[in-house]
Write a protein that holds these residues in place. Structure first.
Motif, PDB file in Angstrom:
ATOM      1  N   ALA A  97      12.927  11.310   0.117  1.00 50.34           N
ATOM      2  CA  ALA A  97      12.082  10.890  -1.009  1.00 50.34           C
ATOM      3  C   ALA A  97      12.112   9.374  -1.169  1.00 50.34           C
ATOM      4  O   ALA A  97      11.153   8.778  -1.677  1.00 50.34           O
ATOM      5  N   VAL A  98      13.206   8.730  -0.716  1.00 44.32           N
ATOM      6  CA  VAL A  98      13.327   7.278  -0.840  1.00 44.32           C
ATOM      7  C   VAL A  98      12.254   6.574  -0.006  1.00 44.32           C
ATOM      8  O   VAL A  98      11.707   5.546  -0.417  1.00 44.32           O
ATOM      9  N   PHE A  99      11.953   7.118   1.166  1.00 42.93           N
ATOM     10  CA  PHE A  99      10.897   6.528   2.002  1.00 42.93           C
ATOM     11  C   PHE A  99       9.576   6.485   1.246  1.00 42.93           C
ATOM     12  O   PHE A  99       8.868   5.471   1.258  1.00 42.93           O
ATOM     13  N   TRP A 100       9.248   7.568   0.564  1.00 39.52           N
ATOM     14  CA  TRP A 100       7.974   7.630  -0.147  1.00 39.52           C
ATOM     15  C   TRP A 100       7.991   6.767  -1.397  1.00 39.52           C
ATOM     16  O   TRP A 100       6.938   6.309  -1.852  1.00 39.52           O
ATOM     17  N   MET A 101       9.166   6.502  -1.940  1.00 45.05           N
ATOM     18  CA  MET A 101       9.264   5.522  -3.018  1.00 45.05           C
ATOM     19  C   MET A 101       8.877   4.140  -2.505  1.00 45.05           C
ATOM     20  O   MET A 101       8.200   3.366  -3.196  1.00 45.05           O
ATOM     21  N   TRP A 102       9.269   3.826  -1.282  1.00 48.71           N
ATOM     22  CA  TRP A 102       8.929   2.533  -0.699  1.00 48.71           C
ATOM     23  C   TRP A 102       7.447   2.461  -0.321  1.00 48.71           C
ATOM     24  O   TRP A 102       6.840   1.382  -0.420  1.00 48.71           O
ATOM     25  N   VAL A 103       6.866   3.557   0.117  1.00 48.27           N
ATOM     26  CA  VAL A 103       5.420   3.576   0.376  1.00 48.27           C
ATOM     27  C   VAL A 103       4.672   3.232  -0.906  1.00 48.27           C
ATOM     28  O   VAL A 103       3.754   2.402  -0.920  1.00 48.27           O
ATOM     29  N   ASN A 104       5.084   3.876  -2.003  1.00 50.87           N
ATOM     30  CA  ASN A 104       4.476   3.597  -3.293  1.00 50.87           C
ATOM     31  C   ASN A 104       4.677   2.133  -3.691  1.00 50.87           C
ATOM     32  O   ASN A 104       3.765   1.487  -4.211  1.00 50.87           O
ATOM     33  N   THR A 105       5.875   1.604  -3.435  1.00 54.87           N
ATOM     34  CA  THR A 105       6.177   0.227  -3.810  1.00 54.87           C
ATOM     35  C   THR A 105       5.342  -0.774  -3.020  1.00 54.87           C
ATOM     36  O   THR A 105       4.786  -1.719  -3.593  1.00 54.87           O
ATOM     37  N   PHE A 106       5.249  -0.571  -1.717  1.00 56.17           N
ATOM     38  CA  PHE A 106       4.487  -1.514  -0.876  1.00 56.17           C
ATOM     39  C   PHE A 106       3.030  -1.586  -1.333  1.00 56.17           C
ATOM     40  O   PHE A 106       2.476  -2.666  -1.537  1.00 56.17           O
ATOM     41  N   LEU A 107       2.406  -0.426  -1.513  1.00 55.36           N
ATOM     42  CA  LEU A 107       1.017  -0.408  -1.958  1.00 55.36           C
ATOM     43  C   LEU A 107       0.906  -0.847  -3.418  1.00 55.36           C
ATOM     44  O   LEU A 107      -0.059  -1.503  -3.813  1.00 55.36           O
ATOM     45  N   GLY A 108       1.930  -0.501  -4.200  1.00 55.10           N
ATOM     46  CA  GLY A 108       1.919  -0.861  -5.616  1.00 55.10           C
ATOM     47  C   GLY A 108       2.016  -2.351  -5.853  1.00 55.10           C
ATOM     48  O   GLY A 108       1.579  -2.850  -6.909  1.00 55.10           O
ATOM     49  N   MET A 109       2.565  -3.104  -4.905  1.00 55.38           N
ATOM     50  CA  MET A 109       2.640  -4.563  -5.058  1.00 55.38           C
ATOM     51  C   MET A 109       1.233  -5.167  -5.146  1.00 55.38           C
ATOM     52  O   MET A 109       0.987  -6.087  -5.926  1.00 55.38           O
ATOM     53  N   ALA A 110       0.295  -4.638  -4.354  1.00 52.77           N
ATOM     54  CA  ALA A 110      -1.085  -5.122  -4.412  1.00 52.77           C
ATOM     55  C   ALA A 110      -1.748  -4.707  -5.715  1.00 52.77           C
ATOM     56  O   ALA A 110      -2.498  -5.480  -6.324  1.00 52.77           O
ATOM     57  N   THR A 111      -1.478  -3.478  -6.153  1.00 51.19           N
ATOM     58  CA  THR A 111      -2.032  -3.009  -7.420  1.00 51.19           C
ATOM     59  C   THR A 111      -1.507  -3.839  -8.579  1.00 51.19           C
ATOM     60  O   THR A 111      -2.258  -4.216  -9.491  1.00 51.19           O
TER      61      THR A 111
END
Length: 551
Positions: A97-111
């Protein structure tokens, strides 16, 4: 009553926290990542230089210094979610689940960059002379949709009362359990401390968070590094479990029953979103109070916040996975709302239980009565799960801590009567309990008593700073709705919800929080996609002077 609330939240979350929301959340981040030409890489170094004061100051009107705005924003993100939220994500979805937290974070930085730049550009000055801003002002002044701004503002009010108080205070009281501090007493104390800060407005909130955030973050980093120094031989395997197998279903290990791929992805994305707030629009409200002159520059600086927040989350996860604490069955007091009684004995069939908790197989719930003698359930043809884990060595006590003798009434797998029972047994842990257990000596840590004490201290500061930060979101939302004269009433109501968070069940507190954040985010994400050219222009033309730095 609690079971009905939980059922309602589960059904509602299917529509607001499910696949459609995750698609919108990630899709918005992916769109702005591409549309703004990967700002996570282009502006990352400059964002840190800004935060460290390596660029010329460009101050104008505002209510908080640039540093205070960033500190308050980080305080709203680095809260109970960075410890309790991560514990819950791993408890349900496993290390991947930590990997998907980072996916969200990477894309969330642009948002995050997009929503902050847009909100800061279209902020206004209120009647009392303070700056007001946020997604609702972008919706009104750029999109010409003040009605959409009102929908967002109403959502922000509910989110501040639910996500800003309930899980934070609930986790604080859970952390204090080993010292036998009554949760009602703890709730009153926390409520009074919050009142002192919240009733002082944004200036006092900014002053508090500016001092707390750097201190508590540095102490927590040092604490994690100390524990990991005793787990160095597990670090590579832990990192592998978190990042190298994101599309593999979580296997059954120890007391952990495993999880499906859908559960892993959903837990990682949802808890990543809850901890960094990217896409909710809440943090954009804080940044709109900043004295920074350039909206694009404010947006660039804010991009670092999801990254830093998730660094704290990853450190927490690394300690949990390297010590293996999420797999351990530990004696604990069960929350009745998290207990499910199944028809049949499945103790020797963990694969079927894995299929059940992963929603791949249906097992009928028990309906009827169970005889209890000397605290032990006599019927062996039932299986009891606690918080998605096979519960063992279950003992029931009366309020006076005497062994219970009598009958349990079970309806739909839930214990309905008697109402006042204490239930103890062995189960894997989640929420604050898992964090406390992990830092309290799990693995090879020889100073568990000290590290647990320091972690609890950090956690209390994390959660407290988050609570006071969230109160400001509600203030600005209420002003947008024309209710500025009711600010004192709102702040008193906010303080009351702080007390409610101390006594409500943990499951209801967390489910309410995540659901409210998702509902608040929907109008914000939609509005960003309606006028991306405006946001791009703001970032590119209002990025401010770079000083000696070359982008």
């Amino acid at each position: 009553m609690s079971h009905r609330i939980k059922t309602f939240l589960d059904h509602t979350a299917y529509y607001f926290n499910g696949p459609l929301f995750i698609t919108l959340l990630l899709g918005t981040g992916l769109f702005f990542t591409i549309y703004l030409r990967f700002p996570q890489f282009r502006y990352f170094r400059r964002a840190f230089r800004m935060i460290l004061g390596k660029e010329p100051s460009t101050s104008q009107e505002g209510d908080t210094s640039i540093v205070q705005a960033i500190a308050t924003s980080l305080a709203s993100s680095i809260g109970a979610g960075c410890i309790s939220g991560v514990c819950l994500a791993i408890h349900i979805g496993g290390p991947a689940a930590v990997f998907w937290m980072w996916v969200n974070t990477f894309l969330g930085m642009a948002t995050r960059m997009a929503e902050v730049a847009a909100s800061h550009r279209y902020r206004e000055k209120s009647e009392d002379g303070t700056m007001v801003g946020g997604p609702m002002y972008f919706m009104k002044n750029s999109l010409g949709m003040p009605w959409l701004g009102k929908i967002f503002a109403f959502g922000a009010l509910f989110t501040t009362l639910l996500a800003g108080t309930l899980p934070q205070v609930n986790s604080m009281t859970k952390m204090l359990e080993p010292w036998n501090i009554n949760k009602t007493v703890a709730g009153v104390i926390i409520m009074l401390l919050v009142a002192v800060v919240v009733l002082g407005g944004i200036q006092r909130i900014g002053q508090v968070t500016e001092r707390l955030v750097p201190f508590m973050t540095l102490v927590y980093f040092g604490l994690v590094i100390f524990i990991l120094s005793f787990q160095y031989d597990q670090l590579l395997s832990s990192l592998s479990a978190m990042f190298l197998h994101p599309f593999r279903t979580a296997p059954m290990i120890g007391g952990f029953l495993g999880a499906s791929l859908q559960t892993i992805v959903q837990q990682g994305i949802n808890w990543g979103f809850f901890t960094n707030d990217a896409g909710s629009g809440s943090v954009a409200i804080i940044h709109s109070s900043s004295k920074e002159q350039y909206s694009g520059k404010e947006g660039i600086m804010s991009m670092v916040e999801p990254f830093l927040s998730n660094c704290v989350c990853t450190l927490t996860a690394l300690v949990i996975v390297s010590t293996g604490s999420y797999q351990d069955k530990v004696e604990t007091t069960f929350d009745r709302i998290d207990i499910i009684v199944l028809q049949g004995n499945y103790r020797a069939h963990p694969k079927r239980l894995h299929a059940y908790v992963s929603d791949q197989e249906k097992i009928p719930s028990f309906q009827g009565k169970l005889d209890v003698r000397e605290g032990k359930i006599q019927n062996s043809e039932v299986t009891i799960l606690h918080d998605a884990c096979l519960a063992e060595e279950i003992t029931l006590f009366t309020q006076g801590q005497h062994l219970f003798n009598g009958t349990l009434v079970i309806e739909g797998g839930k214990i309905r009567a008697p109402q006042h029972l204490h239930i103890r047994g062995k189960s894997t842990l989640s929420h604050a309990k898992l964090g406390r257990y992990t830092f309290g000596g799990a693995g090879n840590n020889p100073l568990g008593w000290l590290t647990k004490l320091l972690m609890v201290l950090c956690f209390l500061l994390f959660a407290f700073s988050t609570i006071v930060s969230y109160s400001y979101f509600g203030d600005r939302a209420l002003i947008y709705l024309g209710g500025g004269r009711y600010l004192v009433i709102y702040r008193l109501l906010f303080v009351l919800f702080v007390f409610i968070g101390a006594v409500v069940e943990a499951t209801i507190a967390w489910k309410s929080a995540v659901l409210s954040c998702a509902m608040m985010s929907l109008p914000n994400l939609i509005s960003l996609l309606l006028r991306p050219s405006d946001i791009k222009e703001t970032i590119e033309t209002q990025a401010g002077p770079k000083g000696k730095y070359k982008n």
